[in-house]
Write a protein that holds these residues in place. Structure first.
Motif, PDB file in Angstrom:
ATOM      1  N   ALA A 100      -0.715  33.285   8.008  1.00  0.00           N
ATOM      2  CA  ALA A 100      -1.455  34.270   8.639  1.00  0.00           C
ATOM      3  C   ALA A 100      -0.771  34.797   9.770  1.00  0.00           C
ATOM      4  CB  ALA A 100      -2.690  33.686   9.411  1.00  0.00           C
ATOM      5  N   LYS A 103       2.863  42.814   9.288  1.00  0.00           N
ATOM      6  CA  LYS A 103       1.953  44.103   9.216  1.00  0.00           C
ATOM      7  C   LYS A 103       2.109  44.954  10.732  1.00  0.00           C
ATOM      8  CE  LYS A 103      -2.978  44.831  10.066  1.00  0.00           C
ATOM      9  NZ  LYS A 103      -4.370  44.351   9.768  1.00  0.00           N
ATOM     10  N   HIS A 141       2.061  36.800   8.528  1.00  0.00           N
ATOM     11  CA  HIS A 141       1.545  38.253   7.814  1.00  0.00           C
ATOM     12  C   HIS A 141       1.112  39.305   9.001  1.00  0.00           C
ATOM     13  CE1 HIS A 141      -1.679  40.787   5.915  1.00  0.00           C
ATOM     14  NE2 HIS A 141      -2.440  40.479   7.061  1.00  0.00           N
ATOM     15  N   LEU A 142       0.689  38.696  10.122  1.00  0.00           N
ATOM     16  CA  LEU A 142       0.420  39.610  11.297  1.00  0.00           C
ATOM     17  C   LEU A 142       1.978  40.340  11.882  1.00  0.00           C
ATOM     18  CD1 LEU A 142      -1.294  40.813  13.404  1.00  0.00           C
ATOM     19  CD2 LEU A 142      -0.911  39.038  14.799  1.00  0.00           C
ATOM     20  N   GLU A 202      -9.526  43.451   9.786  1.00  0.00           N
ATOM     21  CA  GLU A 202      -8.925  43.939  11.352  1.00  0.00           C
ATOM     22  C   GLU A 202     -10.031  44.125  12.239  1.00  0.00           C
ATOM     23  OE1 GLU A 202      -6.278  45.910  13.377  1.00  0.00           O
ATOM     24  OE2 GLU A 202      -5.779  45.163  11.711  1.00  0.00           O
ATOM     25  N   ASP A 227      -7.806  38.887   6.494  1.00  0.00           N
ATOM     26  CA  ASP A 227      -7.442  39.951   7.405  1.00  0.00           C
ATOM     27  C   ASP A 227      -8.667  40.820   7.492  1.00  0.00           C
ATOM     28  OD1 ASP A 227      -6.567  41.911   9.115  1.00  0.00           O
ATOM     29  OD2 ASP A 227      -4.692  41.945   8.249  1.00  0.00           O
ATOM     30  N   HIS A 239      -5.100  42.084  18.906  1.00  0.00           N
ATOM     31  CA  HIS A 239      -5.239  41.337  17.755  1.00  0.00           C
ATOM     32  C   HIS A 239      -5.990  39.943  18.059  1.00  0.00           C
ATOM     33  CE1 HIS A 239      -2.683  44.318  15.600  1.00  0.00           C
ATOM     34  NE2 HIS A 239      -2.316  44.227  16.725  1.00  0.00           N
ATOM     35  N   LEU A 259      -6.563  36.079  16.247  1.00  0.00           N
ATOM     36  CA  LEU A 259      -5.967  35.148  15.024  1.00  0.00           C
ATOM     37  C   LEU A 259      -6.539  33.869  15.449  1.00  0.00           C
ATOM     38  CD1 LEU A 259      -2.894  35.201  13.016  1.00  0.00           C
ATOM     39  CD2 LEU A 259      -3.506  33.207  13.845  1.00  0.00           C
ATOM     40  N   ILE A 289      -8.214  38.120  12.140  1.00  0.00           N
ATOM     41  CA  ILE A 289      -7.355  37.491  11.003  1.00  0.00           C
ATOM     42  C   ILE A 289      -7.754  35.915  11.202  1.00  0.00           C
ATOM     43  CG2 ILE A 289      -5.138  36.673   9.931  1.00  0.00           C
ATOM     44  CD1 ILE A 289      -4.106  39.192  11.029  1.00  0.00           C
TER      45      ILE A 289
END
Length: 324
Positions: free
Chosen positions: A165, A172, A168-169, A151, A149, A100, A102, A154
């Motif tokens: 943010a 998720k 949110h991750l 994918e 986001d 991921h 961000l 982010i």
């Protein structure tokens, strides 16, 4: 899984945005039953890094640390004409193996320099949005939202939007209950929708009697009701046009979008904590039927109600009786 977090810092580091990443992912909250992340600060080279507030931060790792990370956060720094090639290469490698990514505020420029925003939607602090669109023309910059986001990338706006943010991750990947527990410890809202405006015309009401707080509270407690702007305007003792304008000013979004977000949040809580069918959850949340709930769930969370329940519901709730 989300276990190993690397935060990229470059001079001039912005301490608040760095602190956001540290607060969400860098603290040991195991006594509360929350995940503990392996956490490291990464620079283009190890050593002291100057902040824009005038003090130094010790950075123990160079770009090689990104090879172990499940999540790489590019935090806010001064915007540069060029970014370290070794960091950009390590970022691309992290992306290619499924990590991921961000960014917080101007950290988006580092992701852009690495080519990771090409063909994606993105955002940054509204003050830098035009510059980012000019510098990285292959990304679609959304200048007014809290975070985007796309994918697995982010990007978030300035300062407090980085909190949104990050949470949110967490929501998720690790579930709403973990995100809510971290938010409680931080004393912040557990969820703000990424599409919410970065700023509103009037962040504080002019007077208690002029606020829509009472109407918002009524809406939260009557999610199962069909309500129109006309209905809500009558509750607020305003004309529909005035109400819609005031709602945008106070919340940064429209009544429909705000209400939909609250309904999705309520549906998440019910899917986590009850064994009600998807149709029953949809009715309690005001969506009417499972198909409508699935539509909004997919748009906002990128999954189905049944998949969400399998991931985040208790053991007795994972076998839903209603197809999703």
């Amino acid at each position: 899984m989300l276990k190993n977090v690397a935060v990229i810092v470059l001079e001039e580091i912005h301490p608040f945005e760095l602190g956001v990443a540290c607060e969400v992912f860098g603290l040991d909250r195991s006594e509360a039953g929350l995940p503990v992340y392996e956490f490291g600060l990464v620079g283009d080279r190890p050593g002291p890094m100057r902040t824009h507030a005038g003090f130094d931060v010790h950075v123990p790792y160079g770009p090689e640390r990104l090879a172990d990370a499940d999540l790489v956060i590019a935090t806010a720094t001064g915007i540069r004409d060029e970014y370290p090639a070794a960091l950009c290469e390590a970022l691309r490698a992290a992306h290619d193996r499924g990590a991921h990514l961000l960014s917080i505020c101007s950290g988006s420029f580092l992701l852009g320099a690495a080519g990771l925003l090409d063909g994606r939607r993105s955002t940054t602090h509204w003050q830098y949005a035009d510059l980012m669109a000019e510098r990285f023309p292959l990304t679609t910059v959304e200048p007014d939202v809290l975070y985007v986001d796309d994918e697995p990338v982010i990007t978030s706006a300035g300062t407090a939007a980085g909190i949104d943010a990050c949470l949110h991750l967490v929501r998720k990947v690790q579930g709403a209950e973990v995100a809510r527990a971290i938010a409680r410890r931080m004393v912040v809202a557990p969820h703000r929708d990424g599409g919410q405006a970065q700023f509103v015309n009037r962040p504080l009401p002019e007077g208690d009697g002029d606020s829509l707080a009472g109407v918002l509270e009524w809406m939260r407690h009557h999610l199962d009701r069909e309500t129109s702007v006309d209905d809500l305007a009558r509750l607020a003792h305003m004309s529909p046009r005035t109400f819609a304008r005031r709602f945008q000013q106070e919340t940064g979004t429209t009544p429909h979008r705000w209400l939909t977000g609250q309904r999705v949040l309520f549906a998440q809580r019910l899917l986590e904590s009850t064994d009600e069918t998807v149709d029953a959850v949809a009715a309690r949340c005001g969506f009417g039927n499972a198909a409508t709930l699935r539509h909004h769930f997919g748009r906002r969370l990128g999954t189905t109600p049944q998949a969400y329940r399998r991931a985040f519901g208790g053991p007795a709730r994972t076998a839903d009786r209603q197809p999703a």
